[in-house]
Write a protein that holds these residues in place. Structure first.
Motif, PDB file in Angstrom:
ATOM      1  N   LYS A  50      -0.878 -19.242   2.144  1.00 14.41           N
ATOM      2  CA  LYS A  50      -0.435 -18.656   3.401  1.00 14.41           C
ATOM      3  C   LYS A  50       0.469 -19.678   4.091  1.00 14.41           C
ATOM      4  O   LYS A  50       0.307 -20.887   3.875  1.00 14.41           O
ATOM      5  CB  LYS A  50      -1.628 -18.347   4.323  1.00 14.41           C
ATOM      6  CG  LYS A  50      -2.578 -17.249   3.824  1.00 14.41           C
ATOM      7  CD  LYS A  50      -3.779 -17.130   4.746  1.00 14.41           C
ATOM      8  CE  LYS A  50      -4.774 -16.069   4.275  1.00 14.41           C
ATOM      9  NZ  LYS A  50      -4.457 -14.729   4.801  1.00 14.41           N
ATOM     10  N   PHE A 102       0.726 -12.857   6.063  1.00 14.48           N
ATOM     11  CA  PHE A 102       1.366 -12.294   7.249  1.00 14.48           C
ATOM     12  C   PHE A 102       0.990 -13.084   8.504  1.00 14.48           C
ATOM     13  O   PHE A 102       0.169 -14.007   8.473  1.00 14.48           O
ATOM     14  CB  PHE A 102       1.016 -10.810   7.394  1.00 14.48           C
ATOM     15  CG  PHE A 102      -0.466 -10.512   7.371  1.00 14.48           C
ATOM     16  CD1 PHE A 102      -1.196 -10.442   8.536  1.00 14.48           C
ATOM     17  CD2 PHE A 102      -1.122 -10.290   6.164  1.00 14.48           C
ATOM     18  CE1 PHE A 102      -2.555 -10.161   8.522  1.00 14.48           C
ATOM     19  CE2 PHE A 102      -2.485 -10.000   6.127  1.00 14.48           C
ATOM     20  CZ  PHE A 102      -3.196  -9.948   7.312  1.00 14.48           C
ATOM     21  N   SER A 120      -2.741 -14.477   9.994  1.00 13.56           N
ATOM     22  CA  SER A 120      -3.692 -14.037   8.963  1.00 13.56           C
ATOM     23  C   SER A 120      -4.719 -15.098   8.601  1.00 13.56           C
ATOM     24  O   SER A 120      -5.543 -14.875   7.710  1.00 13.56           O
ATOM     25  CB  SER A 120      -2.925 -13.629   7.697  1.00 13.56           C
ATOM     26  OG  SER A 120      -2.196 -14.729   7.163  1.00 13.56           O
ATOM     27  N   TRP A 143       0.745 -11.417  -4.230  1.00 11.31           N
ATOM     28  CA  TRP A 143      -0.070 -10.957  -3.113  1.00 11.31           C
ATOM     29  C   TRP A 143       0.512 -11.323  -1.745  1.00 11.31           C
ATOM     30  O   TRP A 143      -0.163 -11.190  -0.730  1.00 11.31           O
ATOM     31  CB  TRP A 143      -1.472 -11.576  -3.200  1.00 11.31           C
ATOM     32  CG  TRP A 143      -2.311 -11.071  -4.324  1.00 11.31           C
ATOM     33  CD1 TRP A 143      -1.950 -10.230  -5.330  1.00 11.31           C
ATOM     34  CD2 TRP A 143      -3.696 -11.381  -4.551  1.00 11.31           C
ATOM     35  NE1 TRP A 143      -2.999 -10.006  -6.180  1.00 11.31           N
ATOM     36  CE2 TRP A 143      -4.093 -10.700  -5.721  1.00 11.31           C
ATOM     37  CE3 TRP A 143      -4.623 -12.177  -3.887  1.00 11.31           C
ATOM     38  CZ2 TRP A 143      -5.384 -10.786  -6.238  1.00 11.31           C
ATOM     39  CZ3 TRP A 143      -5.913 -12.265  -4.405  1.00 11.31           C
ATOM     40  CH2 TRP A 143      -6.287 -11.574  -5.555  1.00 11.31           C
ATOM     41  N   ASP A 144       1.737 -11.819  -1.697  1.00  6.83           N
ATOM     42  CA  ASP A 144       2.263 -12.389  -0.455  1.00  6.83           C
ATOM     43  C   ASP A 144       2.137 -11.468   0.752  1.00  6.83           C
ATOM     44  O   ASP A 144       1.677 -11.886   1.822  1.00  6.83           O
ATOM     45  CB  ASP A 144       3.734 -12.789  -0.634  1.00  6.83           C
ATOM     46  CG  ASP A 144       3.904 -13.901  -1.647  1.00  6.83           C
ATOM     47  OD1 ASP A 144       3.531 -13.701  -2.817  1.00  6.83           O
ATOM     48  OD2 ASP A 144       4.416 -14.974  -1.267  1.00  6.83           O
ATOM     49  N   THR A 145       2.558 -10.209   0.623  1.00  8.27           N
ATOM     50  CA  THR A 145       2.503  -9.331   1.794  1.00  8.27           C
ATOM     51  C   THR A 145       1.080  -8.964   2.163  1.00  8.27           C
ATOM     52  O   THR A 145       0.807  -8.580   3.304  1.00  8.27           O
ATOM     53  CB  THR A 145       3.318  -8.045   1.568  1.00  8.27           C
ATOM     54  OG1 THR A 145       2.746  -7.280   0.492  1.00  8.27           O
ATOM     55  CG2 THR A 145       4.776  -8.373   1.259  1.00  8.27           C
ATOM     56  N   ALA A 146       0.144  -9.097   1.216  1.00  7.46           N
ATOM     57  CA  ALA A 146      -1.257  -8.793   1.492  1.00  7.46           C
ATOM     58  C   ALA A 146      -1.958  -9.928   2.220  1.00  7.46           C
ATOM     59  O   ALA A 146      -2.909  -9.699   2.972  1.00  7.46           O
ATOM     60  CB  ALA A 146      -1.995  -8.495   0.186  1.00  7.46           C
ATOM     61  N   HIS A 152      -1.939  -3.325   0.806  1.00 11.49           N
ATOM     62  CA  HIS A 152      -0.886  -4.082   0.137  1.00 11.49           C
ATOM     63  C   HIS A 152      -1.435  -4.778  -1.111  1.00 11.49           C
ATOM     64  O   HIS A 152      -0.769  -4.819  -2.151  1.00 11.49           O
ATOM     65  CB  HIS A 152      -0.310  -5.138   1.086  1.00 11.49           C
ATOM     66  CG  HIS A 152       0.528  -4.590   2.185  1.00 11.49           C
ATOM     67  ND1 HIS A 152       1.854  -4.911   2.356  1.00 11.49           N
ATOM     68  CD2 HIS A 152       0.234  -3.726   3.196  1.00 11.49           C
ATOM     69  CE1 HIS A 152       2.343  -4.286   3.415  1.00 11.49           C
ATOM     70  NE2 HIS A 152       1.365  -3.568   3.950  1.00 11.49           N
ATOM     71  N   GLN A 153      -2.650  -5.333  -0.999  1.00  5.15           N
ATOM     72  CA  GLN A 153      -3.236  -6.027  -2.146  1.00  5.15           C
ATOM     73  C   GLN A 153      -3.487  -5.070  -3.299  1.00  5.15           C
ATOM     74  O   GLN A 153      -3.234  -5.405  -4.466  1.00  5.15           O
ATOM     75  CB  GLN A 153      -4.537  -6.712  -1.737  1.00  5.15           C
ATOM     76  CG  GLN A 153      -5.113  -7.589  -2.834  1.00  5.15           C
ATOM     77  CD  GLN A 153      -6.426  -8.223  -2.424  1.00  5.15           C
ATOM     78  OE1 GLN A 153      -7.236  -7.617  -1.714  1.00  5.15           O
ATOM     79  NE2 GLN A 153      -6.655  -9.455  -2.845  1.00  5.15           N
ATOM     80  N   ARG A 192      -4.366  -7.515   4.218  1.00  7.95           N
ATOM     81  CA  ARG A 192      -3.905  -6.122   4.234  1.00  7.95           C
ATOM     82  C   ARG A 192      -4.297  -5.529   2.873  1.00  7.95           C
ATOM     83  O   ARG A 192      -3.590  -5.666   1.888  1.00  7.95           O
ATOM     84  CB  ARG A 192      -2.394  -6.060   4.459  1.00  7.95           C
ATOM     85  CG  ARG A 192      -1.998  -6.540   5.846  1.00  7.95           C
ATOM     86  CD  ARG A 192      -0.573  -6.214   6.235  1.00  7.95           C
ATOM     87  NE  ARG A 192       0.399  -7.117   5.643  1.00  7.95           N
ATOM     88  CZ  ARG A 192       1.603  -7.385   6.179  1.00  7.95           C
ATOM     89  NH1 ARG A 192       1.963  -6.805   7.319  1.00  7.95           N
ATOM     90  NH2 ARG A 192       2.435  -8.204   5.573  1.00  7.95           N
ATOM     91  N   ALA A 200       2.291  -2.861   9.625  1.00  7.98           N
ATOM     92  CA  ALA A 200       2.552  -2.293   8.294  1.00  7.98           C
ATOM     93  C   ALA A 200       1.283  -2.078   7.474  1.00  7.98           C
ATOM     94  O   ALA A 200       1.311  -2.140   6.249  1.00  7.98           O
ATOM     95  CB  ALA A 200       3.537  -3.167   7.516  1.00  7.98           C
ATOM     96  N   THR A 201       0.140  -1.837   8.139  1.00 11.54           N
ATOM     97  CA  THR A 201      -1.093  -1.535   7.416  1.00 11.54           C
ATOM     98  C   THR A 201      -2.009  -0.694   8.291  1.00 11.54           C
ATOM     99  O   THR A 201      -1.925  -0.735   9.524  1.00 11.54           O
ATOM    100  CB  THR A 201      -1.837  -2.822   6.998  1.00 11.54           C
ATOM    101  OG1 THR A 201      -2.968  -2.471   6.174  1.00 11.54           O
ATOM    102  CG2 THR A 201      -2.357  -3.592   8.201  1.00 11.54           C
TER     103      THR A 201
END
Length: 227
Positions: A54, A132, A135, A126-129, A115-116, A112, A71-72
């Motif tokens: 992260k 963020f 987080s 897994w970056d967007t999951a 996303h995962q 998220r 976005a989730t």
């Protein structure tokens, strides 16, 4: 030499004695409690440690109101023990890993989950999951000399007053020293690094307004999910 834009303040976490711990990088390990691996549909002995990162500015302070992630609609909590490093190196042995530890904190790897799930299905990162904004809430760091024997402690996550996770820290598949050793084989660790050491079973969704508390041995974290 002048910067072309004003540099941002370095992220930090408060230490129990009132000082600040400057954060360089945040490393995380996945699948480190057998029951959680099974909970997510995996085999705890099938794979070596899984690492992700992260950004340092994902840190959120103890007592924060954290906006519900954009976005989730499936934001999950994952309570964890966090390790703070005072030194580092490459290819450390167990003794070197222990010597690198400054202290410990309670943290929460906010995820998220939608996303995962898409990333897993696509074999994608897994970056967007995981990486963020806000987080990585982290409580005050307790220096190792004051933390006692964490192998006898428990990891608990309490949401809306209900205990959702409760497991002995000794149930980690890879110990703190194991994690540091494995990371140092892939990265040069340095002072200021934080390591999230994995979560037990019981992860679940968060709603707006939820009060969350994480206990990891003597370490504490509390935050609230905002709008």
């Amino acid at each position: 030499m002048d910067y072309v834009i004003e540099p941002q303040e370095r992220p930090s976490v408060r230490v129990s004695d009132g000082r600040l711990f400057p954060v360089r990088r945040i490393f995380c390990i996945g699948r480190n409690y057998a029951d959680h691996v099974r909970e997510m549909g995996g085999d705890p002995k099938a794979q070596p440690p899984v690492f992700f990162t992260k950004p340092a500015d994902a840190v959120a302070a103890d007592g924060s109101v954290i906006p519900y992630a954009q976005a989730t609609d499936n934001l999950h909590f994952e309570g964890e023990l966090v390790v703070a490093l005072k030194s580092g190196g490459k290819n450390l042995d167990a003794a070197g890993a222990r010597d690198a530890i400054f202290g410990y904190a309670a943290g929460c790897d906010l995820t998220r989950r939608d996303h995962q799930a898409r990333a897993k299905d696509a074999g994608a990162p897994w970056d967007t999951a995981k990486a963020f904004d806000a987080s990585a809430p982290v409580g005050e760091i307790i220096p190792a000399v004051d933390a006692g024997d964490l192998s006898k402690g428990r990891l608990k996550t309490i949401v809306r007053g209900e205990t959702r996770q409760d497991a002995p820290l000794a149930q980690m598949i890879w110990s703190v020293e194991d994690i540091i050793v494995a990371l140092s084989e892939q990265f040069e660790l340095k002072a200021g690094d934080l390591i999230f050491t994995g979560t037990p079973e019981g992860v679940g969704p968060l709603e707006r307004g939820d009060e969350v508390a994480v206990e990891a041995g003597p370490c504490r974290l509390a935050f609230r999910i905002g709008a």
